[in-house]
Enzyme design. Structure first.
Site, PDB file in Angstrom:
ATOM      1  N   HIS A 121      14.651  12.333  -7.690  1.00  0.00           N
ATOM      2  CA  HIS A 121      15.775  12.965  -7.003  1.00  0.00           C
ATOM      3  C   HIS A 121      16.748  13.532  -8.047  1.00  0.00           C
ATOM      4  CE1 HIS A 121      14.219  11.223  -3.460  1.00  0.00           C
ATOM      5  NE2 HIS A 121      15.134  10.308  -3.199  1.00  0.00           N
ATOM      6  N   THR A 147       0.831  -1.209   0.000  1.00  0.00           N
ATOM      7  CA  THR A 147       0.000   0.000   0.000  1.00  0.00           C
ATOM      8  C   THR A 147       0.868   1.262   0.000  1.00  0.00           C
ATOM      9  OG1 THR A 147      -0.043  -0.140   2.405  1.00  0.00           O
ATOM     10  CG2 THR A 147      -1.937  -1.071   1.226  1.00  0.00           C
ATOM     11  N   GLY A 203      10.516  10.193  -1.359  1.00  0.00           N
ATOM     12  CA  GLY A 203      11.567   9.361  -0.774  1.00  0.00           C
ATOM     13  C   GLY A 203      11.337   9.117   0.709  1.00  0.00           C
ATOM     14  N   CYS A 260      17.798   5.241  -2.502  1.00  0.00           N
ATOM     15  CA  CYS A 260      17.398   5.812  -3.791  1.00  0.00           C
ATOM     16  C   CYS A 260      18.465   6.746  -4.392  1.00  0.00           C
ATOM     17  CB  CYS A 260      16.069   6.541  -3.660  1.00  0.00           C
ATOM     18  SG  CYS A 260      15.839   7.369  -2.083  1.00  0.00           S
TER      19      CYS A 260
HETATM   20  N1  LIG Z   1      10.470   6.085  -1.354  1.00  0.00           N
HETATM   21  C1  LIG Z   1      11.699   5.873  -1.843  1.00  0.00           C
HETATM   22  O1  LIG Z   1      12.192   6.606  -2.730  1.00  0.00           O
HETATM   23  C2  LIG Z   1      12.508   4.743  -1.348  1.00  0.00           C
HETATM   24  C3  LIG Z   1      13.668   4.423  -2.024  1.00  0.00           C
HETATM   25  C4  LIG Z   1      14.450   3.371  -1.586  1.00  0.00           C
HETATM   26  C5  LIG Z   1      14.034   2.678  -0.476  1.00  0.00           C
HETATM   27  N2  LIG Z   1      12.887   3.010   0.179  1.00  0.00           N
HETATM   28  C6  LIG Z   1      12.511   2.213   1.337  1.00  0.00           C
HETATM   29  O2  LIG Z   1      11.353   1.436   1.043  1.00  0.00           O
HETATM   30  C7  LIG Z   1      10.569   1.277   2.204  1.00  0.00           C
HETATM   31  C8  LIG Z   1       9.136   1.743   1.945  1.00  0.00           C
HETATM   32  O3  LIG Z   1       9.133   3.103   1.583  1.00  0.00           O
HETATM   33  P1  LIG Z   1       7.814   3.835   1.062  1.00  0.00           P
HETATM   34  O4  LIG Z   1       8.281   5.139   0.561  1.00  0.00           O
HETATM   35  O5  LIG Z   1       7.005   2.966   0.184  1.00  0.00           O
HETATM   36  O6  LIG Z   1       6.984   4.033   2.456  1.00  0.00           O
HETATM   37  P2  LIG Z   1       5.429   4.274   2.656  1.00  0.00           P
HETATM   38  O7  LIG Z   1       4.814   4.926   1.488  1.00  0.00           O
HETATM   39  O8  LIG Z   1       5.312   4.957   3.988  1.00  0.00           O
HETATM   40  O9  LIG Z   1       4.814   2.793   2.784  1.00  0.00           O
HETATM   41  C9  LIG Z   1       5.152   1.921   3.842  1.00  0.00           C
HETATM   42  C10 LIG Z   1       4.553   0.554   3.581  1.00  0.00           C
HETATM   43  O10 LIG Z   1       4.971  -0.329   4.624  1.00  0.00           O
HETATM   44  C11 LIG Z   1       3.835  -0.954   5.205  1.00  0.00           C
HETATM   45  N3  LIG Z   1       4.043  -1.247   6.611  1.00  0.00           N
HETATM   46  C12 LIG Z   1       4.340  -0.395   7.598  1.00  0.00           C
HETATM   47  N4  LIG Z   1       4.429  -1.046   8.784  1.00  0.00           N
HETATM   48  C13 LIG Z   1       4.154  -2.343   8.517  1.00  0.00           C
HETATM   49  C14 LIG Z   1       4.065  -3.527   9.320  1.00  0.00           C
HETATM   50  N5  LIG Z   1       4.257  -3.486  10.626  1.00  0.00           N
HETATM   51  N6  LIG Z   1       3.777  -4.693   8.707  1.00  0.00           N
HETATM   52  C15 LIG Z   1       3.567  -4.753   7.378  1.00  0.00           C
HETATM   53  N7  LIG Z   1       3.620  -3.663   6.559  1.00  0.00           N
HETATM   54  C16 LIG Z   1       3.913  -2.481   7.130  1.00  0.00           C
HETATM   55  C17 LIG Z   1       2.737   0.070   5.020  1.00  0.00           C
HETATM   56  O11 LIG Z   1       1.486  -0.563   5.153  1.00  0.00           O
HETATM   57  P3  LIG Z   1       0.195   0.227   5.726  1.00  0.00           P
HETATM   58  O12 LIG Z   1      -0.324   1.044   4.570  1.00  0.00           O
HETATM   59  O13 LIG Z   1      -0.699  -0.881   6.108  1.00  0.00           O
HETATM   60  O14 LIG Z   1       0.677   1.069   6.862  1.00  0.00           O
HETATM   61  C18 LIG Z   1       3.026   0.531   3.597  1.00  0.00           C
HETATM   62  O15 LIG Z   1       2.546  -0.413   2.675  1.00  0.00           O
HETATM   63  C19 LIG Z   1      11.306   2.032   3.305  1.00  0.00           C
HETATM   64  O16 LIG Z   1      12.159   1.132   3.970  1.00  0.00           O
HETATM   65  C20 LIG Z   1      12.124   3.037   2.549  1.00  0.00           C
HETATM   66  O17 LIG Z   1      13.259   3.451   3.259  1.00  0.00           O
HETATM   67  C21 LIG Z   1      12.113   4.013  -0.238  1.00  0.00           C
END
Ligand SMILES: NC(=O)c1ccc[n+]([C@@H]2O[C@H](COP(=O)([O-])OP(=O)(O)OC[C@H]3O[C@@H](n4cnc5c(N)ncnc54)[C@H](OP(=O)(O)O)[C@@H]3O)[C@@H](O)[C@H]2O)c1
Length: 344
Positions: free
Chosen positions: A242, A11, A161, A130
């Site tokens: 970025h 999600t 990010g 990223c």
């Molecule tokens: N955004 C970027 O550019 C980027 C780049 C490289 C790496 N990352 C990494 O990728 C990861 C996700 O980033 P994002 O930007 O997608 O974050 P996000 O939009 O905040 O989404 C977080 C996701 O994790 C789920 N989640 C949170 N707590 C959980 C739990 N206890 N059990 C199962 N699922 C859980 C959330 O589900 P719910 O909706 O149910 O809360 C949601 O699906 C992070 O580790 C981030 O550092 C991100």
């Protein structure tokens, strides 16, 4: 028989993009399952023309899953990736939880695809930060040609990010500015609307932030431990993509024209570099695209063998979801995994 793929964090910003990319690239999956926290259980996400009902991580049985694309944050990954891997699924993790573990390959397929073979030690493969992913895609072909000694980089990182709540914060603060409403920073330490913040992740003892440290440590692990790198990471009020101003010092001579030619041939790179109004790429144009765009390539006469350039890429795609799917493709194309159902 194709593979069973689980997307944990389905999600979120990265998870949704993973589902899009698995579909766009026609990843050989027989079944894709969307998993998130209990909060999202039963909600729906799109996978191509299909709609998937989200399942809760804590109740999910991974024993017939082949590949788990994990993007639910570091704490969730620390706890769950080993449990999922122990059930025989290969975890490709987007968080920083495993990137610096010597038994976990840290992969950008255009740069170090061969290192993926080491994944069996823990059944976990890490995806870089990223800002590192797009940087090493641009550095690798230049390093092969003239050996990089030192890199000085300043990043201009979009709010996506920092997750979906951070995007909402930029949106609501921007609205509040126009409506002359109160602005309360929540996810960011200061107001992000019409502002820039020179602080991403936590501060370390030496004054660098963890985000800056990650760029240094990950570039060494992926590309070459001999490369020296110093970074200033800045959050800017851009939704997606970025940008990076990159200064490189090489051991051997290299001209801007040579660099342009090398980067034009390099996998994952797209050079848009005309010395005229608009002859460069901005983050807005890179959003939704797969390439790492390189513009403003020029010689830096203040050092011996110096180049300066501007690197832009979609952080949710090359910086996260696309890179993770490319790693999964590497495992399949190199026949490093077999679908469990086929093997049974
Ligand atoms: N955004 C970027 O550019 C980027 C780049 C490289 C790496 N990352 C990494 O990728 C990861 C996700 O980033 P994002 O930007 O997608 O974050 P996000 O939009 O905040 O989404 C977080 C996701 O994790 C789920 N989640 C949170 N707590 C959980 C739990 N206890 N059990 C199962 N699922 C859980 C959330 O589900 P719910 O909706 O149910 O809360 C949601 O699906 C992070 O580790 C981030 O550092 C991100």
């Amino acid at each position: 028989m194709g593979f069973k793929v689980a997307v944990v964090g389905a999600t979120g910003n990265v998870g949704r993009e993973m589902l899009n990319i698995l579909d766009e690239r026609e990843f050989p999956a027989d079944e894709v399952v969307a998993i998130a926290s209990r909060r999202s259980q039963g909600t729906e996400v799109s996978y191509g023309d299909a709609t998937l009902k989200v399942k809760a991580l804590e109740h999910y049985d991974f024993s017939d899953v082949d590949i788990c694309l994990m993007s639910a944050g570091g704490a969730v990954s620390k706890e769950w990736s080993p449990k999922i891997a122990a059930q025989g699924a290969i975890v490709i993790d987007n968080s920083s939880a495993w990137r610096y573990d010597a038994d976990v390959p840290l992969i950008v397929p255009e740069v170090n695809a061969d290192a993926v073979a080491g994944f069996r030690k823990k059944n976990i493969i890490a995806n870089p930060n990223c800002s590192t992913a797009q940087l090493v895609v641009a550095l690798k072909p230049l390093h092969d040609h003239a050996r990089i000694k030192r890199v000085v980089v300043a990043t201009y990182q979009s709010v996506s990010g920092a997750g979906k709540d951070a995007m909402e914060e930029l949106f609501s603060q921007t609205k509040a500015v126009y409506q002359i409403d109160q602005i309360e920073p929540k996810k960011f330490t200061k107001r992000i609307a019409f502002n820039v913040i020179p602080h991403i992740d936590v501060f370390m003892e030496d004054g660098y932030t963890k985000e800056e440290w990650k760029m240094m440590a990950e570039t060494k692990k992926i590309l070459d431990p001999k490369i020296k790198l110093t970074a200033t990471c800045v959050r800017v009020p851009v939704f997606v993509s970025h940008s990076e101003a990159v200064n490189i010092e090489f051991e051997q001579p290299i001209t801007a024209d040579e660099a342009r030619d090398i980067l034009r041939q390099a996998p994952g790179c797209l050079v848009i570099d005309k010395r005229e109004n608009g002859g460069y790429v901005t983050p807005y144009e890179a959003a939704g695209e797969d390439a790492t765009y390189i513009s403003r390539i020029r010689e830096d006469a203040t050092v011996e063998n110096g180049l300066q350039m501007w690197v832009v890429s979609d952080n949710l795609r090359k910086g996260a979801a696309l890179n993770a799917v490319q790693i999964a493709e590497c495992l399949v194309n190199r026949k490093l995994i077999e679908a469990k159902r086929k093997a049974a």
